[in-house]
Design an enzyme around this catalytic site. Structure first.
Site, PDB file in Angstrom:
ATOM      1  N   THR A   1       0.852  -1.191   0.000  1.00 57.94           N
ATOM      2  CA  THR A   1       0.000   0.000   0.000  1.00 57.94           C
ATOM      3  C   THR A   1       0.885   1.239   0.000  1.00 57.94           C
ATOM      4  OG1 THR A   1      -1.773   1.206   1.152  1.00 57.94           O
ATOM      5  CG2 THR A   1      -0.186   0.050   2.543  1.00 57.94           C
TER       6      THR A   1
ATOM      7  N   HIS B   1     -14.747  -1.593   9.113  1.00 55.83           N
ATOM      8  CA  HIS B   1     -14.772  -2.497   7.965  1.00 55.83           C
ATOM      9  C   HIS B   1     -13.396  -3.085   7.699  1.00 55.83           C
ATOM     10  CE1 HIS B   1     -13.707   1.550   6.898  1.00 55.83           C
ATOM     11  NE2 HIS B   1     -13.198   1.150   5.752  1.00 55.83           N
ATOM     12  N   ARG B   2     -12.384  -2.244   7.797  1.00 55.26           N
ATOM     13  CA  ARG B   2     -11.015  -2.704   7.556  1.00 55.26           C
ATOM     14  C   ARG B   2     -10.622  -3.722   8.617  1.00 55.26           C
ATOM     15  NH1 ARG B   2      -9.083   1.814   6.602  1.00 55.26           N
ATOM     16  NH2 ARG B   2      -9.275   1.557   4.366  1.00 55.26           N
TER      17      ARG B   2
ATOM     18  N   ASP C   1      -8.724  -3.090  -0.915  1.00 59.83           N
ATOM     19  CA  ASP C   1      -9.451  -2.032  -1.598  1.00 59.83           C
ATOM     20  C   ASP C   1     -10.697  -1.766  -0.777  1.00 59.83           C
ATOM     21  OD1 ASP C   1      -9.539  -0.242  -3.918  1.00 59.83           O
ATOM     22  OD2 ASP C   1     -11.431  -1.259  -4.336  1.00 59.83           O
TER      23      ASP C   1
END
Length: 187
Positions: A6, A167-168, A64
């Site tokens: 990343t 969410h991550r 993503d």
């Protein structure tokens, strides 16, 4: 050693903290890479992971993420990064100014290449769009997203509170549990 590919330092820091809870050390491969334009976050993550196999040694993973706003038919969705860099949070709030339905969700898809296959892990958190920018922690849409069950935006939370519900963190917990399970099975 697992590698996280990343260019986003904030993402790496969040994920490193989570990995440490599992006793997993990760290496940051700081790299920008081209992503396909697609309506599917899963396909974008998978394609990126697959293409990187030519230049990054396995095992490695990518992610993503997207913010999907229900009243805007899922916009910005998989185009969240572009929208964030062009109109930002202010632009989203302007679009949402007269919108009553502020429900939205964040989605993260982590793809891990183990050298022989790619495995995906998905994290999703429901919430709503705030009426103003709130908080200074985090990055991206954190100052305008209020997760379900909270009255604070992600940007108003410290990293530990955010990592407990984001969410991550859901997607990466899936990845780290998978890694631990496979490490145990190999012993």
């Amino acid at each position: 050693m697992y590698r996280f590919v990343t260019s986003n330092r904030h993402k790496f820091e969040e994920v490193s903290e989570m990995a440490a809870l599992y006793g997993i050390e990760i290496e940051w491969v700081r790299m920008k890479y081209e992503e396909i334009q697609d309506d599917s976050t899963e396909r974008i993550s998978y394609d990126s992971c697959n293409k990187l196999s030519r230049i990054v040694e396995a095992p490695y993973f990518v992610d993503d993420s997207g913010l999907f706003i229900n009243a805007l038919r899922g916009f910005p969705g998989p185009y969240s990064n572009y929208v964030s860099s062009t109109i930002g949070n202010e632009g989203i709030l302007k679009i949402m100014d007269d919108v009553d339905d502020r429900t939205a969700y964040f989605l993260t898809v982590v793809s891990m290449n183990e050298g022989h296959s790619i495995t995906q892990f998905i994290g999703k958190v429901m919430g709503k769009i705030a009426r103003s920018i709130r908080g200074s922690n985090g990055f991206g849409y954190d100052p305008i997203f209020i997760p379900e069950g909270s009255d604070r935006t992600f940007a108003e939370m410290d990293i530990k509170a955010k990592n407990a519900i984001s969410h991550r963190s859901i997607a990466f917990r899936g990845l780290f549990e998978y890694i631990k399970m496979n490490q145990t099975a190999k012993k």
